[in-house]
Motif scaffolding. Structure first.
Motif, PDB file in Angstrom:
ATOM      1  N   ALA A 159      -1.063 -25.878   4.295  1.00  0.00           N
ATOM      2  CA  ALA A 159      -0.490 -25.051   5.355  1.00  0.00           C
ATOM      3  C   ALA A 159      -0.805 -23.577   5.112  1.00  0.00           C
ATOM      4  CB  ALA A 159       1.011 -25.261   5.411  1.00  0.00           C
ATOM      5  N   ASP A 160      -1.105 -22.883   6.181  1.00  0.00           N
ATOM      6  CA  ASP A 160      -1.345 -21.438   6.126  1.00  0.00           C
ATOM      7  C   ASP A 160       0.013 -20.743   6.216  1.00  0.00           C
ATOM      8  OD1 ASP A 160      -1.828 -18.714   6.854  1.00  0.00           O
ATOM      9  OD2 ASP A 160      -3.826 -19.284   7.530  1.00  0.00           O
ATOM     10  N   PRO A 161       0.359 -19.884   5.261  1.00  0.00           N
ATOM     11  CA  PRO A 161       1.675 -19.238   5.291  1.00  0.00           C
ATOM     12  C   PRO A 161       1.846 -18.260   6.463  1.00  0.00           C
ATOM     13  CG  PRO A 161       0.352 -18.380   3.488  1.00  0.00           C
ATOM     14  CD  PRO A 161      -0.415 -19.513   4.096  1.00  0.00           C
ATOM     15  N   VAL A 162       0.738 -17.821   7.057  1.00  0.00           N
ATOM     16  CA  VAL A 162       0.796 -16.859   8.158  1.00  0.00           C
ATOM     17  C   VAL A 162       0.784 -17.549   9.523  1.00  0.00           C
ATOM     18  CG1 VAL A 162      -0.382 -14.887   9.211  1.00  0.00           C
ATOM     19  CG2 VAL A 162      -0.332 -15.122   6.729  1.00  0.00           C
ATOM     20  N   ASP A 163       0.023 -18.641   9.643  1.00  0.00           N
ATOM     21  CA  ASP A 163      -0.154 -19.328  10.923  1.00  0.00           C
ATOM     22  C   ASP A 163       0.058 -20.822  10.711  1.00  0.00           C
ATOM     23  OD1 ASP A 163      -0.959 -20.421  13.334  1.00  0.00           O
ATOM     24  OD2 ASP A 163      -2.848 -19.312  13.432  1.00  0.00           O
ATOM     25  N   ALA A 164       1.195 -21.338  11.134  1.00  0.00           N
ATOM     26  CA  ALA A 164       1.546 -22.739  10.904  1.00  0.00           C
ATOM     27  C   ALA A 164       0.586 -23.699  11.597  1.00  0.00           C
ATOM     28  CB  ALA A 164       2.970 -23.010  11.370  1.00  0.00           C
ATOM     29  N   ARG A 165      -0.153 -23.230  12.613  1.00  0.00           N
ATOM     30  CA  ARG A 165      -1.097 -24.099  13.319  1.00  0.00           C
ATOM     31  C   ARG A 165      -2.381 -24.298  12.528  1.00  0.00           C
ATOM     32  NH1 ARG A 165      -1.713 -20.388  18.297  1.00  0.00           N
ATOM     33  NH2 ARG A 165      -1.680 -19.002  16.517  1.00  0.00           N
ATOM     34  N   ARG A 166      -2.592 -23.466  11.547  1.00  0.00           N
ATOM     35  CA  ARG A 166      -3.861 -23.443  10.817  1.00  0.00           C
ATOM     36  C   ARG A 166      -3.713 -24.124   9.458  1.00  0.00           C
ATOM     37  NH1 ARG A 166      -6.304 -18.962   7.725  1.00  0.00           N
ATOM     38  NH2 ARG A 166      -8.522 -19.341   7.778  1.00  0.00           N
ATOM     39  N   LYS A 167      -4.745 -24.806   9.038  1.00  0.00           N
ATOM     40  CA  LYS A 167      -4.794 -25.415   7.703  1.00  0.00           C
ATOM     41  C   LYS A 167      -5.829 -24.661   6.871  1.00  0.00           C
ATOM     42  CE  LYS A 167      -2.011 -28.864   8.557  1.00  0.00           C
ATOM     43  NZ  LYS A 167      -0.706 -28.924   7.952  1.00  0.00           N
ATOM     44  N   ARG A 168      -5.451 -24.279   5.673  1.00  0.00           N
ATOM     45  CA  ARG A 168      -6.346 -23.547   4.772  1.00  0.00           C
ATOM     46  C   ARG A 168      -6.922 -24.486   3.725  1.00  0.00           C
ATOM     47  NH1 ARG A 168      -3.272 -18.687   2.114  1.00  0.00           N
ATOM     48  NH2 ARG A 168      -4.152 -19.935   0.501  1.00  0.00           N
ATOM     49  N   LEU A 169      -8.181 -24.228   3.358  1.00  0.00           N
ATOM     50  CA  LEU A 169      -8.797 -24.979   2.266  1.00  0.00           C
ATOM     51  C   LEU A 169      -8.266 -24.480   0.937  1.00  0.00           C
ATOM     52  CD1 LEU A 169     -12.513 -24.990   3.429  1.00  0.00           C
ATOM     53  CD2 LEU A 169     -10.969 -26.950   3.332  1.00  0.00           C
ATOM     54  N   GLU A 170      -8.047 -25.421   0.025  1.00  0.00           N
ATOM     55  CA  GLU A 170      -7.600 -25.098  -1.325  1.00  0.00           C
ATOM     56  C   GLU A 170      -8.306 -26.013  -2.313  1.00  0.00           C
ATOM     57  OE1 GLU A 170      -2.967 -23.942  -0.391  1.00  0.00           O
ATOM     58  OE2 GLU A 170      -3.465 -26.040  -0.752  1.00  0.00           O
ATOM     59  N   VAL A 171      -8.648 -25.472  -3.456  1.00  0.00           N
ATOM     60  CA  VAL A 171      -9.188 -26.310  -4.533  1.00  0.00           C
ATOM     61  C   VAL A 171      -8.006 -27.028  -5.172  1.00  0.00           C
ATOM     62  CG1 VAL A 171     -10.465 -26.320  -6.710  1.00  0.00           C
ATOM     63  CG2 VAL A 171     -11.095 -24.690  -4.901  1.00  0.00           C
ATOM     64  N   THR A 172      -8.145 -28.331  -5.355  1.00  0.00           N
ATOM     65  CA  THR A 172      -7.074 -29.142  -5.939  1.00  0.00           C
ATOM     66  C   THR A 172      -7.077 -29.010  -7.465  1.00  0.00           C
ATOM     67  OG1 THR A 172      -8.471 -31.085  -6.205  1.00  0.00           O
ATOM     68  CG2 THR A 172      -7.303 -30.844  -4.073  1.00  0.00           C
ATOM     69  N   PRO A 173      -6.028 -29.475  -8.106  1.00  0.00           N
ATOM     70  CA  PRO A 173      -6.052 -29.493  -9.575  1.00  0.00           C
ATOM     71  C   PRO A 173      -7.261 -30.253 -10.124  1.00  0.00           C
ATOM     72  CG  PRO A 173      -3.809 -29.805  -8.813  1.00  0.00           C
ATOM     73  CD  PRO A 173      -4.699 -29.842  -7.581  1.00  0.00           C
ATOM     74  N   LEU A 174      -7.652 -31.358  -9.482  1.00  0.00           N
ATOM     75  CA  LEU A 174      -8.842 -32.090  -9.921  1.00  0.00           C
ATOM     76  C   LEU A 174     -10.089 -31.219  -9.765  1.00  0.00           C
ATOM     77  CD1 LEU A 174     -10.250 -34.655 -10.932  1.00  0.00           C
ATOM     78  CD2 LEU A 174     -10.326 -35.437  -8.526  1.00  0.00           C
ATOM     79  N   GLY A 175     -10.181 -30.484  -8.670  1.00  0.00           N
ATOM     80  CA  GLY A 175     -11.309 -29.575  -8.470  1.00  0.00           C
ATOM     81  C   GLY A 175     -11.384 -28.525  -9.565  1.00  0.00           C
ATOM     82  N   PHE A 176     -10.229 -27.935  -9.896  1.00  0.00           N
ATOM     83  CA  PHE A 176     -10.214 -26.939 -10.973  1.00  0.00           C
ATOM     84  C   PHE A 176     -10.542 -27.574 -12.321  1.00  0.00           C
ATOM     85  CE2 PHE A 176      -7.648 -24.247  -8.034  1.00  0.00           C
ATOM     86  CZ  PHE A 176      -8.476 -23.135  -8.058  1.00  0.00           C
ATOM     87  N   GLU A 177     -10.126 -28.829 -12.509  1.00  0.00           N
ATOM     88  CA  GLU A 177     -10.466 -29.549 -13.744  1.00  0.00           C
ATOM     89  C   GLU A 177     -11.985 -29.692 -13.877  1.00  0.00           C
ATOM     90  OE1 GLU A 177     -10.261 -34.152 -15.104  1.00  0.00           O
ATOM     91  OE2 GLU A 177      -8.350 -33.289 -14.424  1.00  0.00           O
ATOM     92  N   VAL A 178     -12.637 -30.052 -12.784  1.00  0.00           N
ATOM     93  CA  VAL A 178     -14.096 -30.201 -12.796  1.00  0.00           C
ATOM     94  C   VAL A 178     -14.768 -28.852 -13.056  1.00  0.00           C
ATOM     95  CG1 VAL A 178     -16.104 -30.732 -11.349  1.00  0.00           C
ATOM     96  CG2 VAL A 178     -14.150 -32.268 -11.375  1.00  0.00           C
TER      97      VAL A 178
END
Length: 159
Positions: A84-103
């Motif tokens: 969820a985007d903290p500024v715009d509830a209609r928008r979805k933001r990309l995030e690196v997951t814990p698995l992504g950071f592990e890689v």
């Protein structure tokens, strides 16, 4: 006889390729056989704020469609998610997951080991001199996340 400028470019490319191939082989041995070099560039761009396909495409110098395909692959493999985007509830933001950071961390550790192997082959002082010269020529921050697009760009010239 001195080498040509083209020889230098090819040597630098071969060094890059050797390190990346070694890292991909080791990541695969650690269970991450689905990671490709472009995934690293994409996850780093996302972690640095590229939170949608348009922005990721700009940062990687690829089309929005190519960025969207990369995002779909990374989501499917669990390396990125949409939050969820903290500024715009209609928008979805990309995030690196814990698995992504592990890689990403695993890849960094592998590159450190590969650097150590080069150090063993040519010596600490020689590797430090090489790094100092490359830094003098390229600057302190030569990292460019747009390399995937740069490598694949069409210059409008016949192949």
């Amino acid at each position: 006889m001195p080498r040509s400028g083209a020889d230098l470019a090819l040597l630098l490319l071969a060094g890059f390729r050797s390190l990346v191939d070694g890292a991909m082989t080791e990541l695969a041995a650690q269970g991450h056989d689905d990671v490709r070099p472009v995934h690293d560039f994409a996850m780093r761009a996302i972690a640095a704020g590229a939170d949608n396909a348009s922005e990721l495409g700009r940062r990687l110098s690829v089309s929005k469609q190519a960025a969207a395909k990369t995002i779909a692959v990374l989501q499917d493999r669990g390396y990125v998610s949409r939050g969820a985007d903290p500024v715009d509830a209609r928008r979805k933001r990309l995030e690196v997951t814990p698995l992504g950071f592990e890689v990403l961390r695993a890849g960094e550790a592998i590159f450190d080991e590969l650097r150590h192997r080069w150090e063993e082959r040519i010596g600490t002082a020689q590797l430090e001199v090489l790094e100092q010269h490359l830094t003098a020529l390229l600057g302190e921050s030569p990292i460019r996340l747009d390399t995937p697009g740069w490598l694949a760009r069409d210059l409008g010239e016949p192949v």
